[in-house]
Design a protein around this motif. Structure first.
Motif, mmCIF file in Angstrom:
data_model
loop_
_atom_site.group_PDB
_atom_site.id
_atom_site.type_symbol
_atom_site.label_atom_id
_atom_site.label_comp_id
_atom_site.label_asym_id
_atom_site.label_seq_id
_atom_site.Cartn_x
_atom_site.Cartn_y
_atom_site.Cartn_z
ATOM 1 N N ALA A 113 0.822 -1.211 0.000
ATOM 2 C CA ALA A 113 0.000 0.000 0.000
ATOM 3 C C ALA A 113 0.855 1.260 0.000
ATOM 4 C CB ALA A 113 -0.931 -0.007 1.208
ATOM 5 N N GLU A 114 1.990 1.226 0.709
ATOM 6 C CA GLU A 114 2.864 2.395 0.803
ATOM 7 C C GLU A 114 3.547 2.706 -0.528
ATOM 8 O OE1 GLU A 114 3.910 4.693 3.566
ATOM 9 O OE2 GLU A 114 1.824 4.044 3.711
ATOM 10 N N LYS A 115 3.832 1.676 -1.296
ATOM 11 C CA LYS A 115 4.549 1.872 -2.558
ATOM 12 C C LYS A 115 3.611 1.959 -3.764
ATOM 13 C CE LYS A 115 8.703 -0.539 -0.917
ATOM 14 N NZ LYS A 115 9.592 -1.721 -1.103
ATOM 15 N N PHE A 116 2.319 1.793 -3.533
ATOM 16 C CA PHE A 116 1.387 1.820 -4.656
ATOM 17 C C PHE A 116 1.475 3.178 -5.355
ATOM 18 C CE2 PHE A 116 -2.597 2.417 -6.853
ATOM 19 C CZ PHE A 116 -2.813 1.175 -7.421
ATOM 20 N N PRO A 117 1.674 3.197 -6.673
ATOM 21 C CA PRO A 117 1.814 4.469 -7.407
ATOM 22 C C PRO A 117 0.504 5.242 -7.433
ATOM 23 C CG PRO A 117 1.718 2.617 -8.928
ATOM 24 C CD PRO A 117 1.793 2.022 -7.560
ATOM 25 N N ILE A 118 0.538 6.473 -6.953
ATOM 26 C CA ILE A 118 -0.668 7.291 -6.877
ATOM 27 C C ILE A 118 -0.806 8.197 -8.105
ATOM 28 C CG2 ILE A 118 -1.932 9.001 -5.546
ATOM 29 C CD1 ILE A 118 -1.736 6.348 -4.133
ATOM 30 N N ALA A 119 0.178 9.052 -8.318
ATOM 31 C CA ALA A 119 0.078 10.053 -9.383
ATOM 32 C C ALA A 119 0.468 9.519 -10.748
ATOM 33 C CB ALA A 119 0.935 11.270 -9.034
ATOM 34 N N SER A 120 1.157 8.393 -10.799
ATOM 35 C CA SER A 120 1.574 7.826 -12.073
ATOM 36 C C SER A 120 1.003 6.414 -12.193
ATOM 37 C CB SER A 120 3.100 7.784 -12.170
ATOM 38 O OG SER A 120 3.636 7.015 -11.105
ATOM 39 N N ARG A 121 1.197 5.786 -13.356
ATOM 40 C CA ARG A 121 0.665 4.436 -13.541
ATOM 41 C C ARG A 121 1.710 3.502 -14.131
ATOM 42 N NH1 ARG A 121 -2.346 1.364 -17.019
ATOM 43 N NH2 ARG A 121 -2.417 2.936 -18.658
ATOM 44 N N PRO A 122 2.819 3.319 -13.415
ATOM 45 C CA PRO A 122 3.786 2.320 -13.888
ATOM 46 C C PRO A 122 3.258 0.924 -13.600
ATOM 47 C CG PRO A 122 4.466 3.184 -11.772
ATOM 48 C CD PRO A 122 3.253 3.963 -12.170
ATOM 49 N N TYR A 124 2.637 -2.355 -11.872
ATOM 50 C CA TYR A 124 2.722 -2.675 -10.450
ATOM 51 C C TYR A 124 2.124 -4.056 -10.244
ATOM 52 C CZ TYR A 124 2.969 -1.482 -5.455
ATOM 53 O OH TYR A 124 3.298 -1.432 -4.115
ATOM 54 N N SER A 125 2.695 -4.814 -9.336
ATOM 55 C CA SER A 125 2.269 -6.197 -9.151
ATOM 56 C C SER A 125 0.893 -6.284 -8.496
ATOM 57 C CB SER A 125 3.286 -6.952 -8.304
ATOM 58 O OG SER A 125 3.342 -6.404 -6.996
ATOM 59 N N GLU A 196 -15.607 -0.190 -15.612
ATOM 60 C CA GLU A 196 -15.259 0.501 -14.370
ATOM 61 C C GLU A 196 -14.268 -0.328 -13.559
ATOM 62 O OE1 GLU A 196 -17.363 2.311 -10.306
ATOM 63 O OE2 GLU A 196 -18.506 1.022 -11.674
ATOM 64 N N CYS A 197 -14.487 -1.633 -13.505
ATOM 65 C CA CYS A 197 -13.593 -2.511 -12.750
ATOM 66 C C CYS A 197 -12.219 -2.634 -13.414
ATOM 67 C CB CYS A 197 -14.217 -3.902 -12.613
ATOM 68 S SG CYS A 197 -15.676 -3.952 -11.543
ATOM 69 N N ILE A 198 -12.182 -2.514 -14.728
ATOM 70 C CA ILE A 198 -10.922 -2.666 -15.453
ATOM 71 C C ILE A 198 -10.078 -1.404 -15.398
ATOM 72 C CG2 ILE A 198 -9.935 -2.935 -17.780
ATOM 73 C CD1 ILE A 198 -12.209 -4.930 -18.364
ATOM 74 N N THR A 199 -10.714 -0.241 -15.371
ATOM 75 C CA THR A 199 -9.968 1.022 -15.485
ATOM 76 C C THR A 199 -9.600 1.666 -14.158
ATOM 77 O OG1 THR A 199 -12.044 2.269 -15.699
ATOM 78 C CG2 THR A 199 -10.962 1.529 -17.737
ATOM 79 N N VAL A 200 -10.216 1.251 -13.053
ATOM 80 C CA VAL A 200 -9.869 1.843 -11.762
ATOM 81 C C VAL A 200 -8.408 1.502 -11.433
ATOM 82 C CG1 VAL A 200 -10.594 -0.162 -10.392
ATOM 83 C CG2 VAL A 200 -10.674 2.128 -9.383
ATOM 84 N N PRO A 201 -7.653 2.440 -10.826
ATOM 85 C CA PRO A 201 -6.236 2.168 -10.533
ATOM 86 C C PRO A 201 -5.989 0.883 -9.730
ATOM 87 C CG PRO A 201 -6.647 4.507 -10.328
ATOM 88 C CD PRO A 201 -7.985 3.864 -10.574
ATOM 89 N N LEU A 202 -6.801 0.643 -8.698
ATOM 90 C CA LEU A 202 -6.639 -0.593 -7.915
ATOM 91 C C LEU A 202 -8.006 -1.231 -7.715
ATOM 92 C CD1 LEU A 202 -4.979 -2.613 -6.292
ATOM 93 C CD2 LEU A 202 -5.309 -1.169 -4.271
ATOM 94 N N ARG A 235 -2.696 -2.941 -15.109
ATOM 95 C CA ARG A 235 -3.331 -2.428 -13.895
ATOM 96 C C ARG A 235 -3.395 -3.541 -12.861
ATOM 97 N NH1 ARG A 235 -6.470 0.551 -17.841
ATOM 98 N NH2 ARG A 235 -6.336 2.791 -17.420
ATOM 99 N N PRO A 236 -2.952 -3.285 -11.645
ATOM 100 C CA PRO A 236 -2.933 -4.330 -10.621
ATOM 101 C C PRO A 236 -4.310 -4.587 -10.031
ATOM 102 C CG PRO A 236 -2.192 -2.270 -9.680
ATOM 103 C CD PRO A 236 -2.393 -2.012 -11.145
#
Length: 283
Positions: A113-122, A124-125, A196-202, A235-236
């Motif tokens: 949770a601490e390392k989850f990318p917020i402002a960018s979208r690289p 992520y596992s 909606e489920c596919i495009t949300v960041p997490l 998207r993770p």
């Protein structure tokens, strides 16, 4: 030559009437005020007081911005789908001292949770939490969602997470098949729900495989579209299940030889599943 003097000289060359005179600030300090075309832009304040005023205004603006972000974050939290039971379930109130490997898994989830990318979208596992009922999988999933929202500072201006159980997802999609002609014009269809489920960041998909269903071909089709959609867009997702890895593989393939969903999920999790061990704390 000072910046103010250069600015004054520039204005003079532009034929703008510039007058300088001595003035006493409210604080009692005498200073030189510059009038441009008869207008005093010092507002009756000396440079020190003007600086303090700017600092106060910036502080008020920052406070207002923080309040606006907090209000927006609260809206996102309520709209995220996190069940009311877990609305206050975070890492601070998770009992990580239970028997088993809970403490180790909690640490991994916290770092995730601490390392989850917020402002960018690289890239992520993803995470798959496996374990028997009552080990706190849903609590941990909600805690990750809460922490990601806590770290959100306004950019991007969209909800970072969506929390939904597999039974609720399947039920909401099946409900669209019974919409009337008029309802279909105004209510989300299967594609809308999945998009909606596919495009949300997490995406947090809870209780995968919890319910035994007769229409397993339908389940396989929906879960493949979901997993494949997030796989292709890097998207993770976070899934929880009480099934063992082999059982989950059979579940996602619906008893066929098609292992595409499980294969993609394995790659998204970088070959690592988190298996919780311990005792049912509900007991």
């Amino acid at each position: 030559m000072s910046e103010e003097r250069r600015h004054t000289d520039k204005l003079s060359k532009l034929a703008i009437k510039v007058v300088q005179h001595h003035q006493v600030c409210k604080c009692g300090v005498e200073y030189v005020a510059t009038l441009l075309a008869g207008m005093d832009f010092s507002a009756g304040k000396c440079p020190i007081c003007r600086s303090k005023h700017r600092a106060e205004m910036e502080a008020k603006e920052k406070t207002a911005q923080i309040a606006a972000i907090a209000a927006r974050r609260r809206e996102y939290r309520e709209e995220s789908g996190i069940p009311s039971k877990f609305m206050n379930s975070d890492f601070s109130n998770f009992d990580s001292k239970c028997p088993g490997n809970i403490g180790k898994v909690v640490k991994i989830c916290w770092e995730y949770a601490e390392k989850f990318p917020i402002a960018s979208r690289p890239k992520y596992s993803s995470i798959l939490l496996l374990g028997a009922n009552g080990l706190g999988k849903s609590h941990l999933a909600a805690a990750i969602g809460h922490r990601v929202l806590d770290r959100w500072q306004g950019d991007p201006d969209r909800n970072m997470i969506k929390f939904i159980s597999e039974p609720d997802l399947l039920a909401s999609i099946q409900a669209t098949y019974n919409f009337s002609f008029e309802e279909k014009k105004i209510r989300p269809c299967e594609d809308d729900i999945l998009n909606e489920c596919i495009t949300v960041p997490l995406l947090i998909l809870d209780d995968v495989g919890k319910e035994q269903r007769r229409d397993m071909a339908f389940v396989q089709r929906i879960l493949f579209r979901l997993i494949d959609g997030r796989y292709k867009t890097d998207r993770p997702m976070l899934l929880t299940t009480n099934k063992a890895a082999g059982e989950l593989e059979d579940y996602l393939s619906a008893g066929t030889e098609d292992k595409a969903s499980f294969s993609r999920l394995l790659e998204m999790c970088q070959g690592k599943f988190l298996k919780l061990t311990g005792e049912d704390y509900r007991r």
